[in-house]
Enzyme design. Structure first.
Site, PDB file in Angstrom:
ATOM      1  N   ASP A  15       0.692  -1.455  -0.243  1.00 25.33           N
ATOM      2  CA  ASP A  15       0.031   0.049  -0.185  1.00 25.33           C
ATOM      3  C   ASP A  15       0.432   1.403  -0.284  1.00 25.33           C
ATOM      4  OD1 ASP A  15      -2.322   1.310  -0.019  1.00 25.33           O
ATOM      5  OD2 ASP A  15      -2.603   1.349   2.625  1.00 25.33           O
TER       6      ASP A  15
ATOM      7  N   GLY B 179      -0.170   5.642  -4.558  1.00 24.81           N
ATOM      8  CA  GLY B 179      -0.368   6.864  -4.770  1.00 24.81           C
ATOM      9  C   GLY B 179      -0.029   7.561  -3.938  1.00 24.81           C
TER      10      GLY B 179
ATOM     11  N   ARG C 135      -0.080   9.226  -9.662  1.00 23.66           N
ATOM     12  CA  ARG C 135      -0.387   7.419  -9.209  1.00 23.66           C
ATOM     13  C   ARG C 135       0.743   6.595 -10.140  1.00 23.66           C
ATOM     14  NH1 ARG C 135      -3.415   7.525  -5.224  1.00 23.66           N
ATOM     15  NH2 ARG C 135      -3.769   5.548  -6.057  1.00 23.66           N
TER      16      ARG C 135
ATOM     17  N   SER D 151      -7.297  -6.075  -6.650  1.00 19.46           N
ATOM     18  CA  SER D 151      -7.748  -6.230  -5.707  1.00 19.46           C
ATOM     19  C   SER D 151      -9.199  -6.368  -6.487  1.00 19.46           C
ATOM     20  CB  SER D 151      -8.315  -5.410  -4.296  1.00 19.46           C
ATOM     21  OG  SER D 151      -8.454  -4.056  -4.733  1.00 19.46           O
TER      22      SER D 151
ATOM     23  N   GLU E 112     -11.957  -4.516  -5.928  1.00 20.88           N
ATOM     24  CA  GLU E 112     -12.516  -3.344  -5.518  1.00 20.88           C
ATOM     25  C   GLU E 112     -11.095  -2.637  -7.056  1.00 20.88           C
ATOM     26  OE1 GLU E 112     -11.788  -5.694  -2.856  1.00 20.88           O
ATOM     27  OE2 GLU E 112     -13.770  -6.542  -3.018  1.00 20.88           O
ATOM     28  N   ASN E 113     -10.089  -3.039  -7.169  1.00 18.95           N
ATOM     29  CA  ASN E 113      -9.327  -1.887  -7.450  1.00 18.95           C
ATOM     30  C   ASN E 113     -10.429  -0.998  -8.634  1.00 18.95           C
ATOM     31  OD1 ASN E 113      -6.180  -3.000  -6.205  1.00 18.95           O
ATOM     32  ND2 ASN E 113      -7.623  -0.873  -5.990  1.00 18.95           N
ATOM     33  N   TRP E 114     -10.795  -2.434  -9.675  1.00 17.06           N
ATOM     34  CA  TRP E 114     -11.948  -1.425 -10.989  1.00 17.06           C
ATOM     35  C   TRP E 114     -12.518  -0.678 -10.268  1.00 17.06           C
ATOM     36  CZ3 TRP E 114     -10.482  -4.449 -14.353  1.00 17.06           C
ATOM     37  CH2 TRP E 114      -9.511  -5.473 -14.987  1.00 17.06           C
TER      38      TRP E 114
ATOM     39  N   ARG F 146     -11.295   2.517 -10.203  1.00 13.39           N
ATOM     40  CA  ARG F 146     -10.564   3.562  -9.872  1.00 13.39           C
ATOM     41  C   ARG F 146     -10.457   3.875 -11.487  1.00 13.39           C
ATOM     42  NH1 ARG F 146      -5.137   2.264  -6.475  1.00 13.39           N
ATOM     43  NH2 ARG F 146      -5.762   1.646  -4.521  1.00 13.39           N
TER      44      ARG F 146
ATOM     45  N   SER G  71      -8.034  -5.048   4.269  1.00 12.79           N
ATOM     46  CA  SER G  71      -8.785  -5.488   2.985  1.00 12.79           C
ATOM     47  C   SER G  71      -9.209  -6.069   1.693  1.00 12.79           C
ATOM     48  CB  SER G  71      -7.421  -3.966   1.855  1.00 12.79           C
ATOM     49  OG  SER G  71      -7.494  -2.995   3.016  1.00 12.79           O
TER      50      SER G  71
ATOM     51  N   GLU H 250       0.115 -13.641  11.129  1.00  9.45           N
ATOM     52  CA  GLU H 250       0.157 -12.516  12.467  1.00  9.45           C
ATOM     53  C   GLU H 250       0.509 -11.295  11.347  1.00  9.45           C
ATOM     54  OE1 GLU H 250       1.847 -12.648  16.624  1.00  9.45           O
ATOM     55  OE2 GLU H 250       0.771 -14.423  15.472  1.00  9.45           O
TER      56      GLU H 250
HETATM   57  C1  FPP Z   1      -1.297   0.291  -3.490  1.00  7.09           C
HETATM   58  O1  FPP Z   1      -1.461   1.406  -3.185  1.00  7.09           O
HETATM   59  C2  FPP Z   1      -0.920  -0.842  -4.583  1.00  7.09           C
HETATM   60  C3  FPP Z   1      -2.119  -1.115  -6.247  1.00  7.09           C
HETATM   61  C4  FPP Z   1      -3.556  -0.742  -5.308  1.00  7.09           C
HETATM   62  C5  FPP Z   1      -1.378  -1.597  -6.313  1.00  7.09           C
HETATM   63  C6  FPP Z   1       0.113  -2.802  -6.564  1.00  7.09           C
HETATM   64  C7  FPP Z   1       0.766  -2.591  -7.608  1.00  7.09           C
HETATM   65  C8  FPP Z   1       2.052  -2.268  -7.797  1.00  7.09           C
HETATM   66  C9  FPP Z   1       3.059  -2.465  -6.713  1.00  7.09           C
HETATM   67  C10 FPP Z   1       2.570  -2.506  -9.097  1.00  7.09           C
HETATM   68  C11 FPP Z   1       3.716  -2.894  -9.219  1.00  7.09           C
HETATM   69  C12 FPP Z   1       3.229  -4.527  -9.443  1.00  7.09           C
HETATM   70  C13 FPP Z   1       3.560  -5.672 -10.457  1.00  7.09           C
HETATM   71  C14 FPP Z   1       2.630  -6.813  -9.765  1.00  7.09           C
HETATM   72  C15 FPP Z   1       4.932  -5.417 -11.342  1.00  7.09           C
HETATM   73  P1  FPP Z   1      -2.639   2.424  -3.436  1.00  7.09           P
HETATM   74  O2  FPP Z   1      -2.382   3.097  -4.905  1.00  7.09           O
HETATM   75  O3  FPP Z   1      -3.563   2.105  -2.514  1.00  7.09           O
HETATM   76  O4  FPP Z   1      -2.219   3.534  -2.532  1.00  7.09           O
HETATM   77  P2  FPP Z   1      -2.845   4.997  -2.083  1.00  7.09           P
HETATM   78  O5  FPP Z   1      -3.573   4.179  -0.805  1.00  7.09           O
HETATM   79  O6  FPP Z   1      -1.433   5.642  -1.285  1.00  7.09           O
HETATM   80  O7  FPP Z   1      -3.442   6.387  -2.895  1.00  7.09           O
END
Ligand code: FPP
Length: 238
Positions: free
Chosen positions: A15, A18, A28, A60, A62-64, A66, A184, A195
Site C-alpha cells: 500500500d 499513490g 499515481r 484487488s 475492488e480496484n476496478w 479506480r 482489505s 501474524e
Molecule cells: C496500493 O497503493 C497499490 C496497488 C493498488 C497496486 C500494487 C501494484 C504494484 C506494486 C505495481 C507493481 C505490481 C506488479 C505485479 C508489477 P495505492 O495506490 O492504494 O496507494 P495509496 O493508498 O497511497 O493511494
C-alpha cells in the site's frame, strides 16, 4: 537477523504507491512503477533469505473502481512486468502462480501470466503468487460453488481444499505498508491465524532491510492458534 523462526509464507499488502507519488508531485502511475521496482527487490531478497512462499496483492477485485486511466496503466504495468521478468524469475528458480478471477482480466495480461506459470511450474525455489482481480470473499464463494458443483459437503476442510492455490500453506506473516491497519479483503480465509505487521513506510520506500525488520518482528511473536501457550514467566520487580 533471527533466522531460526523464518515464516514459510509471507503475504504483502503493497500500500501507499499513490501517497508516495502525491508527496513528490507525481502521477499515481509513477508510484505504481516505483512499487514494481520495490517488488522486484523484495522478491529476490525473500528468496535469498529462504522464504518459501511470497504472495502479493497486485490488484484487488475492488480496484476496478479506480479511474480508468489508472486501471489500464496498472494492467499494462503488470503485463509488462510479467513478460520482462520471466527470464530472471526462471533463472532464479522462482515458481510463478496467480490468485484471483483471472478470466476477467484483459486477454493479453492473462496470456502473459499463463506463460509465466507454465514456464516456471517445475521450479523448486520460492513460490511467488500474484493476487490479481483478487477478493478474499470471492475466493470463498468460488470454493463453495466448486464444492457444490461436485456434490460435496461444505466443511472447513473442503473450503480450504478448493481455494485458488490449495497446496500452499496458510500465510504465517502478513505485511502491510503505509500504516493502514486493515485486511482489505486479502486472503481472508487463510489468514485466520496469520501474524500481522504494519509498517509506516509506503511500498515504494520499503526495501530489503524493511523486510528483514518485519521478519525479526515475526520471530518475536508467540503463535497460539487459539490454544494456551506458556510465556516465559516475567521476573518480579523489587
Ligand atoms: C496500493 O497503493 C497499490 C496497488 C493498488 C497496486 C500494487 C501494484 C504494484 C506494486 C505495481 C507493481 C505490481 C506488479 C505485479 C508489477 P495505492 O495506490 O492504494 O496507494 P495509496 O493508498 O497511497 O493511494
Amino acid at each position: 537477523m533471527i533466522t531460526d523462526r523464518l515464516p514459510a509464507h509471507v503475504a504483502i499488502i503493497m500500500d501507499g504507491n499513490g501517497r508516495w507519488a502525491k508527496r513528490r508531485g507525481l502521477g499515481r502511475l509513477l508510484g505504481h512503477r516505483e512499487g514494481y521496482r520495490t517488488l522486484r527487490k523484495v522478491l529476490l531478497a525473500a528468496s535469498e533469505l529462504g522464504v518459501r512462499y511470497l504472495t502479493v496483492y497486485a490488484f484487488s477485485a475492488e480496484n476496478w473502481r479506480r479511474p480508468e486511466e489508472e486501471v489500464k496503466g496498472l494492467m499494462k504495468l503488470i503485463e509488462t512486468a510479467a513478460r520482462d521478468e520471466l527470464r530472471v524469475m526462471h533463472k532464479n528458480n522462482v515458481r510463478v502462480r496467480v490468485a484471483g478471477r483471472i478470466d476477467e482480466v484483459p486477454a493479453t495480461l492473462r496470456q502473459a501470466l499463463c506463460d509465466g506459470i507454465e514456464t516456471t511450474k517445475d521450479n523448486t525455489g520460492i513460490t511467488f503468487t500474484l493476487a490479481i482481480n483478487y477478493g478474499g470473499r470471492a475466493e470463498v464463494v468460488d470454493a463453495v460453488r466448486a464444492i457444490l458443483a461436485e456434490g460435496g459437503e461444505v466443511t472447513e476442510e473442503a473450503i480450504s481444499a478448493h481455494l485458488y492455490n490449495p497446496d500452499q500453506p496458510e500465510p504465517d506473516l502478513m505485511i502491510r505498508t503505509a500504516g493502514e491497519m486493515r485486511w482489505s479483503n486479502f486472503l481472508l480465509w487463510q489468514s485466520a491465524y496469520t501474524e500481522l505487521v504494519v509498517v509506516s513506510e509506503t511500498w515504494p520506500e520499503f526495501d530489503e532491510n524493511s523486510l528483514r525488520r518485519c521478519l525479526d518482528e515475526y520471530a518475536t511473536r508467540t503463535r497460539k492458534f487459539g490454544a494456551v501457550v506458556d510465556e516465559p514467566t516475567p521476573i518480579p520487580h523489587g
